[in-house]
Design an enzyme around this catalytic site. Structure first.
Site, PDB file in Angstrom:
ATOM      1  NE  ARG A 176     -11.027 -27.677-113.803  1.00  0.00           N
ATOM      2  CZ  ARG A 176     -10.556 -28.870-113.381  1.00  0.00           C
ATOM      3  NH1 ARG A 176     -11.314 -29.978-113.450  1.00  0.00           N
ATOM      4  NH2 ARG A 176      -9.359 -28.975-112.873  1.00  0.00           N
ATOM      5  CB  SER A 226      -6.327 -22.792-112.773  1.00  0.00           C
ATOM      6  OG  SER A 226      -5.534 -23.662-112.028  1.00  0.00           O
ATOM      7  CD  GLU A 296     -10.422 -24.044-114.325  1.00  0.00           C
ATOM      8  OE1 GLU A 296      -9.503 -24.453-115.039  1.00  0.00           O
ATOM      9  OE2 GLU A 296     -10.745 -24.571-113.254  1.00  0.00           O
TER      10      GLU A 296
HETATM   11  C1  LIG Z   1      -6.802 -21.204-104.245  1.00  0.00           C
HETATM   12  C2  LIG Z   1      -7.715 -21.953-105.186  1.00  0.00           C
HETATM   13  C3  LIG Z   1      -7.395 -23.243-105.592  1.00  0.00           C
HETATM   14  C4  LIG Z   1      -8.237 -23.943-106.466  1.00  0.00           C
HETATM   15  N1  LIG Z   1      -7.896 -25.209-106.837  1.00  0.00           N
HETATM   16  C5  LIG Z   1      -8.714 -25.899-107.667  1.00  0.00           C
HETATM   17  C6  LIG Z   1      -8.390 -27.241-108.061  1.00  0.00           C
HETATM   18  O1  LIG Z   1      -7.376 -27.803-107.648  1.00  0.00           O
HETATM   19  N2  LIG Z   1      -9.244 -27.875-108.909  1.00  0.00           N
HETATM   20  C7  LIG Z   1     -10.390 -27.289-109.364  1.00  0.00           C
HETATM   21  O2  LIG Z   1     -11.139 -27.934-110.116  1.00  0.00           O
HETATM   22  N3  LIG Z   1     -10.716 -26.029-109.007  1.00  0.00           N
HETATM   23  C8  LIG Z   1      -9.920 -25.329-108.173  1.00  0.00           C
HETATM   24  N4  LIG Z   1     -10.248 -24.053-107.811  1.00  0.00           N
HETATM   25  C9  LIG Z   1     -11.463 -23.409-108.387  1.00  0.00           C
HETATM   26  C10 LIG Z   1     -12.766 -23.614-107.575  1.00  0.00           C
HETATM   27  O3  LIG Z   1     -12.486 -23.840-106.193  1.00  0.00           O
HETATM   28  C11 LIG Z   1     -13.600 -24.755-108.121  1.00  0.00           C
HETATM   29  O4  LIG Z   1     -13.965 -24.506-109.470  1.00  0.00           O
HETATM   30  C12 LIG Z   1     -14.886 -24.994-107.295  1.00  0.00           C
HETATM   31  O5  LIG Z   1     -15.502 -26.167-107.758  1.00  0.00           O
HETATM   32  C13 LIG Z   1     -15.890 -23.838-107.391  1.00  0.00           C
HETATM   33  O6  LIG Z   1     -16.882 -24.047-106.408  1.00  0.00           O
HETATM   34  P1  LIG Z   1     -17.664 -22.813-105.756  1.00  0.00           P
HETATM   35  O7  LIG Z   1     -18.653 -23.369-104.809  1.00  0.00           O
HETATM   36  O8  LIG Z   1     -16.727 -21.830-105.190  1.00  0.00           O
HETATM   37  O9  LIG Z   1     -18.382 -22.248-107.050  1.00  0.00           O
HETATM   38  P2  LIG Z   1     -18.653 -20.691-107.462  1.00  0.00           P
HETATM   39  O10 LIG Z   1     -17.349 -20.044-107.722  1.00  0.00           O
HETATM   40  O11 LIG Z   1     -19.537 -20.063-106.445  1.00  0.00           O
HETATM   41  O12 LIG Z   1     -19.439 -20.914-108.802  1.00  0.00           O
HETATM   42  C14 LIG Z   1     -18.768 -21.452-109.927  1.00  0.00           C
HETATM   43  C15 LIG Z   1     -19.824 -21.867-110.964  1.00  0.00           C
HETATM   44  O13 LIG Z   1     -20.604 -22.932-110.420  1.00  0.00           O
HETATM   45  C16 LIG Z   1     -21.979 -22.565-110.403  1.00  0.00           C
HETATM   46  N5  LIG Z   1     -22.582 -23.137-109.171  1.00  0.00           N
HETATM   47  C17 LIG Z   1     -22.134 -23.048-107.896  1.00  0.00           C
HETATM   48  N6  LIG Z   1     -22.942 -23.754-107.059  1.00  0.00           N
HETATM   49  C18 LIG Z   1     -23.915 -24.285-107.835  1.00  0.00           C
HETATM   50  C19 LIG Z   1     -25.052 -25.099-107.587  1.00  0.00           C
HETATM   51  N7  LIG Z   1     -25.373 -25.544-106.363  1.00  0.00           N
HETATM   52  N8  LIG Z   1     -25.847 -25.456-108.646  1.00  0.00           N
HETATM   53  C20 LIG Z   1     -25.567 -25.033-109.897  1.00  0.00           C
HETATM   54  N9  LIG Z   1     -24.514 -24.241-110.194  1.00  0.00           N
HETATM   55  C21 LIG Z   1     -23.693 -23.885-109.171  1.00  0.00           C
HETATM   56  C22 LIG Z   1     -22.013 -21.052-110.394  1.00  0.00           C
HETATM   57  O14 LIG Z   1     -23.249 -20.570-110.923  1.00  0.00           O
HETATM   58  C23 LIG Z   1     -20.814 -20.737-111.293  1.00  0.00           C
HETATM   59  O15 LIG Z   1     -21.160 -20.843-112.656  1.00  0.00           O
HETATM   60  C24 LIG Z   1      -9.433 -23.340-106.932  1.00  0.00           C
HETATM   61  C25 LIG Z   1      -9.762 -22.039-106.501  1.00  0.00           C
HETATM   62  C26 LIG Z   1      -8.916 -21.353-105.642  1.00  0.00           C
HETATM   63  C27 LIG Z   1      -9.305 -19.978-105.168  1.00  0.00           C
END
Ligand SMILES: Cc1cc2nc3c(=O)[nH]c(=O)nc-3n(C[C@H](O)[C@H](O)[C@H](O)COP(=O)(O)OP(=O)(O)OC[C@H]3O[C@@H](n4cnc5c(N)ncnc54)[C@H](O)[C@@H]3O)c2cc1C
Length: 312
Positions: A176, A226, A296
């Site tokens: 992560r 998570s 997380e």
């Molecule tokens: C039902 C569910 C299941 C999930 N399963 C998993 C799993 O199996 N494995 C896993 O790893 N995660 C999982 N996640 C968590 C999440 O989907 C991941 O961490 C995902 O990578 C977050 O992406 P996001 O675009 O939604 O980021 P956001 O939630 O919008 O942002 C998260 C972080 O990333 C930064 N960020 C976003 N985009 C950028 C960019 N372009 N440049 C720089 N920084 C950026 C933001 O500033 C913030 O700090 C799950 C979430 C849910 C709701």
């Protein structure tokens, strides 16, 4: 909120890409969060750079948002600028065994493009509900795969608006984390390298993984996945379950009955409900097993002392 600032953003992006007082609950999978002062949807690196310049001129903080699937936004919202890289900046193209995508592309869309081109190696990510940008920053992973296994290079923007292309060996990706996270870079896009595979086998694997998720995760409720990181040598969900916290509820937030690693928004939860619940879970697990659970989920906005939860 300041009308002059709105004017500047409107001139740069066009009114349709600028919102003021935008409720963040609309942009997080937790469906929680008060209003952001400014919410912007740029569709090119030039626009992103222009926004950052305006933020500097106006001394406004900014935050990069993807799909908000790993995020808890405060009930008060955010006194600054949200720069969302999502559908507005999500092009995907496939050439041979290489996929190029902009930061806002959803992992599910990339997985689908890979499947259509009979490319294997991205099946693990198809059910993670984030954007490519969010996944690179967090080195998202599931079912034995991680972003670090498939990235060939990542294009980022530094705080000074400089654009850099970082090859895989410079990404320093760990559990992560990544150099993108530690240096606070903004991800613009990435090149993903996969292998030629059998389309039927890829489809079958994706279906199996979807079934596993649907069977084990409380996808019927809003959440941010998570809630805590996996502590070395343990599973957060098992510790929480063994501490007797299955179904434990604070206000509208609940430790999911189906999977104790997830805090869900059961019934109009506030961000404060989630924080209080997380703190209780942290305390009880520490008390019973001597293990400190680290969040997380990322936090955005003012949480006061967050009930003593250690948020960064
Ligand atoms: C039902 C569910 C299941 C999930 N399963 C998993 C799993 O199996 N494995 C896993 O790893 N995660 C999982 N996640 C968590 C999440 O989907 C991941 O961490 C995902 O990578 C977050 O992406 P996001 O675009 O939604 O980021 P956001 O939630 O919008 O942002 C998260 C972080 O990333 C930064 N960020 C976003 N985009 C950028 C960019 N372009 N440049 C720089 N920084 C950026 C933001 O500033 C913030 O700090 C799950 C979430 C849910 C709701």
């Amino acid at each position: 909120m300041n009308q002059n600032v709105i004017e500047k953003f409107n001139n740069l992006l066009g009114e349709e890409k600028v919102k003021a007082d935008e409720p963040m609950k609309r942009h997080t999978t937790f469906r929680i969060g008060g209003p952001a002062d400014y919410f912007l949807m740029p569709s090119s690196p030039k626009e992103v750079k222009g926004i950052i310049e305006i933020c500097k001129e106006e001394s406004l903080p900014y935050f990069i948002l993807g799909n908000g699937s790993n995020l808890l936004v405060s009930d008060e919202g955010y006194r600054g600028v949200i720069i969302q890289l999502y559908r507005n900046y999500g092009d995907i193209s496939v050439e041979g065994n290489v996929i190029r995508a902009n930061a806002g592309a959803l992992l599910s869309q990339i997985a689908s493009a890979a499947k259509n081109a009979s490319l294997t190696g991205f099946e693990f990510a198809g059910g993670i509900p984030g954007t490519l940008g969010g996944a690179v920053v967090m080195n998202a992973g599931a079912y034995g795969g991680e972003m670090k296994d498939v990235l060939k290079e990542v294009t980022v923007m530094t705080g000074n608006g400089e654009i850099l292309t970082l090859p895989a060996e410079k990404l320093e990706m760990g559990y992560r984390t990544s150099v993108v996270k530690t240096n606070g870079y903004l991800v613009l896009g990435a090149v993903i390298e996969l292998e030629k595979g059998d389309q039927e086998a890829i489809k079958t694997r994706m279906k199996e993984l979807t079934e596993q998720r649907v069977g084990k995760q409380p996808l019927e409720f809003p959440s941010a996945g998570s809630t805590f990181k996996r502590p070395e040598g343990y599973f957060a969900g098992k510790l929480i379950m063994d501490a007797g916290l299955r179904g434990y509820q604070t206000g509208g937030a609940q430790v999911a009955e189906k999977h104790c690693g997830f805090v869900i928004n059961k019934d109009n939860a506030t961000a404060a409900d989630v924080c209080r619940l997380m703190k209780d879970v942290q305390d009880k697990v520490k008390e019973q097993f001597g293990v400190t659970l680290e969040p997380e989920v990322k936090f955005l906005g003012n949480f006061g002392d967050a009930f003593g939860l250690n948020i960064k």
